[in-house]
Design an enzyme around this catalytic site. Structure first.
Site, mmCIF file in Angstrom:
data_model
loop_
_atom_site.group_PDB
_atom_site.id
_atom_site.type_symbol
_atom_site.label_atom_id
_atom_site.label_comp_id
_atom_site.label_asym_id
_atom_site.label_seq_id
_atom_site.Cartn_x
_atom_site.Cartn_y
_atom_site.Cartn_z
ATOM 1 N N HIS A 277 6.391 -1.494 3.732
ATOM 2 C CA HIS A 277 6.207 -2.880 4.125
ATOM 3 C C HIS A 277 5.309 -3.463 3.159
ATOM 4 C CE1 HIS A 277 3.035 0.005 5.491
ATOM 5 N NE2 HIS A 277 2.083 -0.942 5.476
ATOM 6 N N ASN B 29 0.718 -1.116 0.026
ATOM 7 C CA ASN B 29 -0.143 0.077 -0.055
ATOM 8 C C ASN B 29 1.000 1.367 -0.058
ATOM 9 O OD1 ASN B 29 -2.267 -1.358 -0.022
ATOM 10 N ND2 ASN B 29 -2.232 -1.488 2.090
HETATM 11 P P1 5GP Z 1 -0.977 -0.388 5.806
HETATM 12 O O1 5GP Z 1 -2.407 0.198 6.286
HETATM 13 O O2 5GP Z 1 -0.024 0.942 6.136
HETATM 14 O O3 5GP Z 1 -0.727 -0.760 4.383
HETATM 15 O O4 5GP Z 1 -0.603 -1.245 6.741
HETATM 16 C C1 5GP Z 1 -0.010 -1.417 8.139
HETATM 17 C C2 5GP Z 1 -0.401 -2.393 8.960
HETATM 18 O O5 5GP Z 1 0.328 -2.281 9.995
HETATM 19 C C3 5GP Z 1 -1.918 -2.559 9.302
HETATM 20 O O6 5GP Z 1 -2.546 -4.048 8.694
HETATM 21 C C4 5GP Z 1 -1.928 -2.870 10.681
HETATM 22 O O7 5GP Z 1 -2.676 -3.759 11.379
HETATM 23 C C5 5GP Z 1 -0.208 -3.193 11.029
HETATM 24 N N1 5GP Z 1 0.036 -2.883 12.313
HETATM 25 C C6 5GP Z 1 0.092 -1.239 12.793
HETATM 26 N N2 5GP Z 1 0.916 -1.287 13.663
HETATM 27 C C7 5GP Z 1 1.220 -2.362 14.139
HETATM 28 C C8 5GP Z 1 1.939 -3.085 15.373
HETATM 29 O O8 5GP Z 1 2.535 -2.207 16.133
HETATM 30 N N3 5GP Z 1 2.317 -4.353 15.261
HETATM 31 C C9 5GP Z 1 1.964 -5.163 14.049
HETATM 32 N N4 5GP Z 1 2.250 -6.455 14.194
HETATM 33 N N5 5GP Z 1 1.157 -4.535 13.343
HETATM 34 C C10 5GP Z 1 0.785 -3.391 13.031
#
Ligand code: 5GP
Ligand code: ZN
Length: 113
Positions: free
Chosen positions: A99, A86
């Site tokens: 990520h 994303n």
């Molecule tokens: P994005 O929405 O930026 O593509 O994905 C970020 C992801 O990181 C989300 O799916 C969210 O659930 C995950 N996430 C956010 N904070 C943490 C954390 O502290 N630990 C873990 N394991 N996942 C996290």
């Protein structure tokens, strides 16, 4: 820098890691959207694919190979998995540290929403 994924990479915040090497860390997403939902990050801070430079080519390759390692560790390499980066607001990026989401463990629908 106050970056949550940098802190996970440094071990300052706990995460359920499934695989790591000197460049990449793979761990379970806190809010999984599939039976297997992993995040694969470079230890070095890069904001997202849109912020990647030619000098980041090696890092990007390490992250993609890390996705394969993570999928193997989670047992979905054979059954199949999806890799999603994303990038910025329309894609719903919430953490500004590059990520890859590795999703698997069920039949995934296409196209994504
Ligand atoms: P994005 O929405 O930026 O593509 O994905 C970020 C992801 O990181 C989300 O799916 C969210 O659930 C995950 N996430 C956010 N904070 C943490 C954390 O502290 N630990 C873990 N394991 N996942 C996290
Ligand atoms: Zn970071």
């Amino acid at each position: 820098m106050d970056c949550i994924f940098c802190k996970i990479a440094r071990g300052e915040i706990p995460a359920k890691k499934v695989w790591e090497d000197e460049n990449v860390v793979a761990f379970h997403d806190l809010e999984p959207h599939a039976p297997v939902h992993l995040l694969v990050i470079p230890r070095r801070h890069v904001v997202n694919v849109g912020g990647a430079e030619a000098t980041d080519v090696e890092l990007l390759g390490q992250v993609v190979l890390g996705c394969r390692q993570a999928a193997e560790a989670a047992g979905v390499a054979e059954s199949g998995f999806r890799v999603v980066f994303n990038t910025n607001q329309d894609a719903g990026q919430t953490v500004p540290h590059l990520h890859a989401h590795v999703l698997g463990g069920r039949a995934l629908t296409w196209p994504p929403g």
